[in-house]
Design an enzyme around this catalytic site. Sequence first.
Site, PDB file in Angstrom:
ATOM      1  N   LYS A   1       0.861  -1.193   0.000  1.00  0.00           N
ATOM      2  CA  LYS A   1       0.000   0.000   0.000  1.00  0.00           C
ATOM      3  C   LYS A   1       0.886   1.227   0.000  1.00  0.00           C
ATOM      4  CE  LYS A   1      -4.518   0.764   0.220  1.00  0.00           C
ATOM      5  NZ  LYS A   1      -5.569  -0.142  -0.237  1.00  0.00           N
TER       6      LYS A   1
HETATM    7  P1  NAD Z   1     -13.509   7.786  -2.479  1.00  0.00           P
HETATM    8  O1  NAD Z   1     -12.514   8.847  -2.237  1.00  0.00           O
HETATM    9  O2  NAD Z   1     -14.062   7.592  -3.854  1.00  0.00           O
HETATM   10  O3  NAD Z   1     -14.790   8.016  -1.520  1.00  0.00           O
HETATM   11  C1  NAD Z   1     -14.708   8.216  -0.158  1.00  0.00           C
HETATM   12  C2  NAD Z   1     -16.065   8.750   0.307  1.00  0.00           C
HETATM   13  O4  NAD Z   1     -16.094   8.790   1.732  1.00  0.00           O
HETATM   14  C3  NAD Z   1     -16.383  10.163  -0.164  1.00  0.00           C
HETATM   15  O5  NAD Z   1     -17.741  10.235  -0.556  1.00  0.00           O
HETATM   16  C4  NAD Z   1     -16.180  11.012   1.106  1.00  0.00           C
HETATM   17  O6  NAD Z   1     -16.972  12.178   1.110  1.00  0.00           O
HETATM   18  C5  NAD Z   1     -16.636  10.024   2.137  1.00  0.00           C
HETATM   19  N1  NAD Z   1     -16.195  10.302   3.496  1.00  0.00           N
HETATM   20  C6  NAD Z   1     -14.969  10.670   3.939  1.00  0.00           C
HETATM   21  N2  NAD Z   1     -15.001  10.838   5.282  1.00  0.00           N
HETATM   22  C7  NAD Z   1     -16.258  10.551   5.668  1.00  0.00           C
HETATM   23  C8  NAD Z   1     -16.921  10.522   6.919  1.00  0.00           C
HETATM   24  N3  NAD Z   1     -16.288  10.815   8.047  1.00  0.00           N
HETATM   25  N4  NAD Z   1     -18.221  10.166   6.937  1.00  0.00           N
HETATM   26  C9  NAD Z   1     -18.870   9.851   5.805  1.00  0.00           C
HETATM   27  N5  NAD Z   1     -18.309   9.854   4.604  1.00  0.00           N
HETATM   28  C10 NAD Z   1     -17.015  10.202   4.541  1.00  0.00           C
HETATM   29  O7  NAD Z   1     -12.879   6.447  -1.921  1.00  0.00           O
HETATM   30  P2  NAD Z   1     -13.254   4.937  -2.269  1.00  0.00           P
HETATM   31  O8  NAD Z   1     -12.361   4.466  -3.344  1.00  0.00           O
HETATM   32  O9  NAD Z   1     -14.740   4.795  -2.426  1.00  0.00           O
HETATM   33  O10 NAD Z   1     -12.774   4.226  -0.929  1.00  0.00           O
HETATM   34  C11 NAD Z   1     -13.605   4.171   0.225  1.00  0.00           C
HETATM   35  C12 NAD Z   1     -13.140   3.039   1.103  1.00  0.00           C
HETATM   36  O11 NAD Z   1     -13.179   1.830   0.352  1.00  0.00           O
HETATM   37  C13 NAD Z   1     -11.702   3.174   1.627  1.00  0.00           C
HETATM   38  O12 NAD Z   1     -11.630   2.601   2.909  1.00  0.00           O
HETATM   39  C14 NAD Z   1     -10.913   2.332   0.645  1.00  0.00           C
HETATM   40  O13 NAD Z   1      -9.691   1.870   1.195  1.00  0.00           O
HETATM   41  C15 NAD Z   1     -11.905   1.220   0.418  1.00  0.00           C
HETATM   42  N6  NAD Z   1     -11.648   0.460  -0.796  1.00  0.00           N
HETATM   43  C16 NAD Z   1     -11.760   1.051  -2.034  1.00  0.00           C
HETATM   44  C17 NAD Z   1     -11.494   0.282  -3.165  1.00  0.00           C
HETATM   45  C18 NAD Z   1     -11.657   0.840  -4.548  1.00  0.00           C
HETATM   46  O14 NAD Z   1     -11.486   0.075  -5.512  1.00  0.00           O
HETATM   47  N7  NAD Z   1     -12.026   2.105  -4.708  1.00  0.00           N
HETATM   48  C19 NAD Z   1     -11.095  -1.049  -3.045  1.00  0.00           C
HETATM   49  C20 NAD Z   1     -11.022  -1.617  -1.774  1.00  0.00           C
HETATM   50  C21 NAD Z   1     -11.298  -0.846  -0.658  1.00  0.00           C
END
Ligand code: NAD
Length: 418
Positions: free
Chosen positions: A106
């Site tokens: 990561k």
């Molecule tokens: P992203 O940046 O697209 O979205 C994050 C979202 O969370 C945004 O809408 C933001 O406004 C919101 N957010 C931030 N702080 C917040 C809070 N305190 N309360 C409510 N909402 C809040 O990110 P993503 O890619 O969707 O990733 C989100 C999670 O999923 C992370 O933990 C990431 O590690 C995990 N994840 C993502 C992927 C992927 O392929 N995108 C894969 C595995 C895991």
Amino acid sequence: MTEGANPFESLQSQIDEAATHLEVGDDVIERLKHPERVLETNLTVELDDGSLERFKAFRSQFNGDRGPYKGGIRYHPQVSRDEVKALSGWMVYKCATAGIPYGGGKGGIIIDPDEYSEAELERVTRAFATELRPMIGEDRDIPAPDVNTGQREMNWIKDTYETLENTTEPGVITGKNIASGGSEGRVEATGRSTVIAAREAFDHLDKDLEGATVAVQGYGNAGWIAAKLIDRMGATVVAVSDSSGGIYNGSGLDPVAAKDHKNETGSVVGYEESEEELTNDEVLTLDVDLLIPAALENAIDAGLAEDVRADVISEAANGPLTPEADAILEGKDVFVIPDILANAGGVTVSYFEWVQNRQRFYWTEQRVNEELEEIIVDAFEALVATLEEYDLENPRTAAYVVAIRRVADSFEEAGTFP
Ligand code: NAD
């Protein structure tokens, strides 16, 4: 979001808990609790006004016993060395749970991307890619997107790497757009596995997904796709939130229209079909059948866990529950599908992207989705079988039992060298 809970300590306690059920030596478990190496680097980047700024960045290569290191790159002001280490460890166990041939890594940069222009972000990204160049490669370490990074950043990293190496190697990074060698289905993959796993859990628990109520915390890539797909499966999304707050409608929100509103205004808050505005904590503690945390780590701590009323949680985010919260929810019989299974769709389709890049032969979206479905259903079945075989209560522990066994087997087969 709770400050303070150290995600690296959460990871280690999850491994310790699972290890008590396994006949794996303490010395091997000790190895599986620490990253093999962590790059910490300071990037010096020229801003648009000609001044220089320093950005601290990390890349953790946690474990490569089962294949090349694999994991995303996050841009966030709260990125820290321990957070990157934890996220890289979760990748190891996620890939092992899904049964795909990768280790875990990561990366992250301490930066608030909203504060910088696109040209500045490109220079920051290319500076980081230059630092990463000696340690990445399609057989070494394959980065991907994470919070606040996406296709744009992946394309910059690929271009920097290929230019410096004087080669074409699209498999050095995944999460690219289609024109740069990305895979069909990658953008939707994390949300898709989150809901496939939820569907399997409802089936396992003899609960009906049709008409089930759902709350989604975090409305970025993972959260909004999960909301859209679970709505299509017949469930009712009653609440969603982002960093500005949450919205609620007891008769159901239209996930696509809520996303359009967020695209136009920057937040779901203010969406016209919302009956009521909620705080993020209120969204997390709604009386719903399914809760999908899809924001950042530590969203639910012990205090909030006492108030959680969902029956099933499918963790789209990485590490959304503190270990204390996990224990409390286990005591309340909440079925928690752990992140290392629920959100494994992202890395699984990244794996498909890498396979396609290496073969220079590209699949249809239908094939991607079918292969993903099979992997997530198989992983869920292995989890249920382990729950029963080891007489466990906590699905997370079962997933770690499966994953640690697989990683330890690879390590023990190879032995130590030198
Ligand atoms: P992203 O940046 O697209 O979205 C994050 C979202 O969370 C945004 O809408 C933001 O406004 C919101 N957010 C931030 N702080 C917040 C809070 N305190 N309360 C409510 N909402 C809040 O990110 P993503 O890619 O969707 O990733 C989100 C999670 O999923 C992370 O933990 C990431 O590690 C995990 N994840 C993502 C992927 C992927 O392929 N995108 C894969 C595995 C895991």
